[in-house]
Motif scaffolding. Structure first.
Motif, short mmCIF file in Angstrom:
data_model
loop_
_atom_site.label_atom_id
_atom_site.label_comp_id
_atom_site.label_asym_id
_atom_site.label_seq_id
_atom_site.Cartn_x
_atom_site.Cartn_y
_atom_site.Cartn_z
N ASP A 230 0.95 -1.30 -0.03
CA ASP A 230 0.14 -0.10 0.14
C ASP A 230 0.94 1.28 -0.03
N GLY A 231 2.02 1.28 0.74
CA GLY A 231 2.91 2.21 0.60
C GLY A 231 3.46 2.52 -0.61
N VAL A 232 3.82 1.58 -1.33
CA VAL A 232 4.31 1.54 -2.70
C VAL A 232 3.41 2.16 -3.79
N ARG A 233 2.16 1.86 -3.61
CA ARG A 233 1.05 2.26 -4.33
C ARG A 233 0.84 3.74 -4.19
N LYS A 234 0.89 4.35 -2.93
CA LYS A 234 0.57 5.62 -2.54
C LYS A 234 1.72 6.57 -3.22
N ARG A 235 3.35 6.19 -3.07
CA ARG A 235 4.01 6.63 -3.69
C ARG A 235 4.05 6.90 -5.15
N LEU A 236 3.55 5.91 -5.87
CA LEU A 236 3.42 5.78 -7.16
C LEU A 236 2.41 6.67 -7.63
N THR A 237 1.13 6.61 -7.14
CA THR A 237 0.25 7.75 -7.30
C THR A 237 0.61 9.22 -7.05
N GLN A 238 1.60 9.48 -6.43
CA GLN A 238 2.03 10.79 -6.14
C GLN A 238 2.67 11.49 -7.44
N HIS A 239 3.44 10.45 -8.24
CA HIS A 239 3.79 11.09 -9.45
C HIS A 239 2.78 11.70 -10.43
N PRO A 240 3.03 12.89 -10.88
CA PRO A 240 1.80 13.65 -12.00
C PRO A 240 1.35 12.61 -12.83
N TRP A 241 2.22 11.94 -13.58
CA TRP A 241 1.74 11.33 -14.85
C TRP A 241 0.84 9.85 -14.49
N ILE A 242 0.83 9.61 -13.21
CA ILE A 242 0.35 8.09 -12.93
C ILE A 242 -0.88 8.46 -12.31
N ALA A 243 -2.03 7.91 -12.90
CA ALA A 243 -3.35 8.18 -12.18
C ALA A 243 -3.82 6.99 -11.42
N THR A 244 -3.36 5.76 -11.63
CA THR A 244 -3.72 4.53 -10.78
C THR A 244 -2.47 3.46 -10.73
N ALA A 245 -2.30 2.92 -9.72
CA ALA A 245 -1.35 1.78 -9.62
C ALA A 245 -1.84 0.68 -8.79
N ALA A 246 -1.29 -0.61 -9.46
CA ALA A 246 -1.80 -1.87 -8.63
C ALA A 246 -0.43 -2.63 -8.44
N ILE A 247 -0.31 -2.97 -7.35
CA ILE A 247 0.96 -3.67 -6.81
C ILE A 247 0.65 -4.94 -6.43
N SER A 248 1.57 -6.03 -6.69
CA SER A 248 1.20 -7.33 -6.60
C SER A 248 2.55 -8.22 -6.26
N ARG A 249 2.65 -9.36 -5.31
CA ARG A 249 3.81 -10.08 -5.14
C ARG A 249 3.71 -11.33 -6.08
N GLU A 250 4.54 -11.79 -6.67
CA GLU A 250 4.90 -13.07 -7.16
C GLU A 250 5.98 -13.70 -6.51
N ILE A 251 5.75 -14.74 -5.35
CA ILE A 251 6.84 -15.47 -5.06
C ILE A 251 7.66 -16.14 -5.86
N PRO A 252 9.02 -16.23 -5.74
CA PRO A 252 9.42 -15.79 -4.41
C PRO A 252 10.40 -14.59 -4.72
N ASP A 253 10.37 -13.88 -5.61
CA ASP A 253 11.36 -12.70 -5.68
C ASP A 253 10.79 -11.67 -6.79
N ARG A 254 9.63 -11.45 -7.16
CA ARG A 254 9.31 -10.56 -8.24
C ARG A 254 8.00 -9.87 -7.79
N ILE A 255 8.24 -8.54 -7.99
CA ILE A 255 7.04 -7.50 -7.61
C ILE A 255 6.42 -7.00 -9.15
N ARG A 256 5.33 -7.21 -9.26
CA ARG A 256 4.70 -6.61 -10.50
C ARG A 256 3.78 -5.27 -10.26
N ILE A 257 4.17 -4.29 -11.03
CA ILE A 257 3.48 -2.90 -10.98
C ILE A 257 2.79 -2.85 -12.13
N GLU A 258 1.45 -2.44 -12.00
CA GLU A 258 0.64 -2.32 -13.31
C GLU A 258 0.05 -0.71 -12.87
N ILE A 259 0.35 0.19 -13.82
CA ILE A 259 0.05 1.74 -13.62
C ILE A 259 -0.73 1.85 -15.06
#
Length: 286
Positions: free
Chosen positions: A99-128
């Motif tokens: 949730d903290g990552v999502r809030k930081r992303l949406t503070q960027h003027p170009w990013i309207a929405t962001a969704a963050i998900s975990r992919e075990i064991p070592d990958r983070i997926r960011i959808e903007i």
């Protein structure tokens, strides 16, 4: 004469039997308490085991974030999105605050929405989802405006060639993060929707605001002024498409200089129209 009287049979409980019953009841209660205690003890032990296992996972090097995937970039560089996310290097994937990552992303003027998900064991997926600029707003500086009429970032016009420029607003009221007046929001929504097929959006060079006359826009090709007034933009833009088709069919589009749609159902067309010779001869004979 003998009389027989009925006597009720009276059962006398033995003190010894009463003691045995009480002792049996006490034994059953103690056994129930023991069972409950054992269940609670097992639950506490299992909880402690789960907690220890979770702490071990949080410190495991196998679950450190080593890959970040960014999807949805059209204007932004994925690396810029990763920098905006500020995900610590080597952070455990389970301890990362999504949730903290999502809030930081949406503070960027170009990013309207962001969704963050975990992919075990070592990958983070960011959808903007990026904001889509549909116009430049002229104030003391230029700002990009999206379809909802929000000015979200400063801009250099040469870097966004083809976007119409909104003029006529008070520069003192414009800033990054401000909202355009409702008239512009409605106009932008209708223009963006209606002109996708009917009018080439990139052929509109300027949208001008006038408190008395309302809204007008100018085409990049030929500088044709189209006056829309201050209401019913969707209906008037649809009407504009019919007028342009008629003028094109009659071969008069090249001579067009302006169209006024601000008078309800009436349409006024301005231009240097040349009357065909056939029509002139007919007019002379009348």
């Amino acid at each position: 004469m003998q009389i027989s009287l009925p006597f009720e049979t009276i059962k006398v409980k033995s003190k010894k039997n009463s003691y045995r019953i009480k002792r049996l009841q006490l034994y059953r209660r103690l056994r129930l308490v023991a069972k409950i205690f054992l269940v609670l003890l097992a639950f506490v032990a299992l909880s402690a085991l789960c907690l220890a296992s979770y702490r071990a996972l949080l410190s495991s090097q196998l679950l450190q974030v080593t890959r970040i995937q960014v999807n949805g970039c059209q204007y932004l560089d994925p690396q810029a999105v990763i920098q905006q996310a500020k995900i610590p290097s080597g952070v455990n994937i389970l301890s990362l605050d999504l949730d903290g990552v999502r809030k930081r992303l949406t503070q960027h003027p170009w990013i309207a929405t962001a969704a963050i998900s975990r992919e075990i064991p070592d990958r983070i997926r960011i959808e903007i989802e990026e904001r889509k600029p549909v116009a430049l707003v002229k104030g003391h500086q230029f700002y990009l405006a999206d379809q909802q009429g929000a000015c979200f970032a400063k801009a250099v016009p040469s870097e966004h060639a083809g976007l119409p420029i909104i003029t006529g607003l008070d520069p003192g009221t414009l800033d990054s993060g401000c909202k355009l007046p409702r008239e512009f929001t409605v106009l932008l929504e209708n223009l963006y929707r209606e002109t996708q097929l009917k009018l080439p959006w990139r052929l509109i060079s300027e949208i001008r605001w006038n408190r008395n006359a309302g809204l007008s826009f100018f085409t990049a090709r030929g500088g044709i002024q189209v006056d829309l007034g201050s209401e019913d933009y969707g209906i008037r833009i649809a009407k504009l498409e019919k007028v342009l088709r008629y003028l094109e069919k009659k071969g008069l589009q090249a001579q067009l200089r302006g169209i006024d749609l601000s008078h309800g159902n009436r349409v006024f067309v301005r231009g240097r129209f040349k009357i065909p010779k056939q029509n002139r001869s007919k007019q002379k004979g009348v």
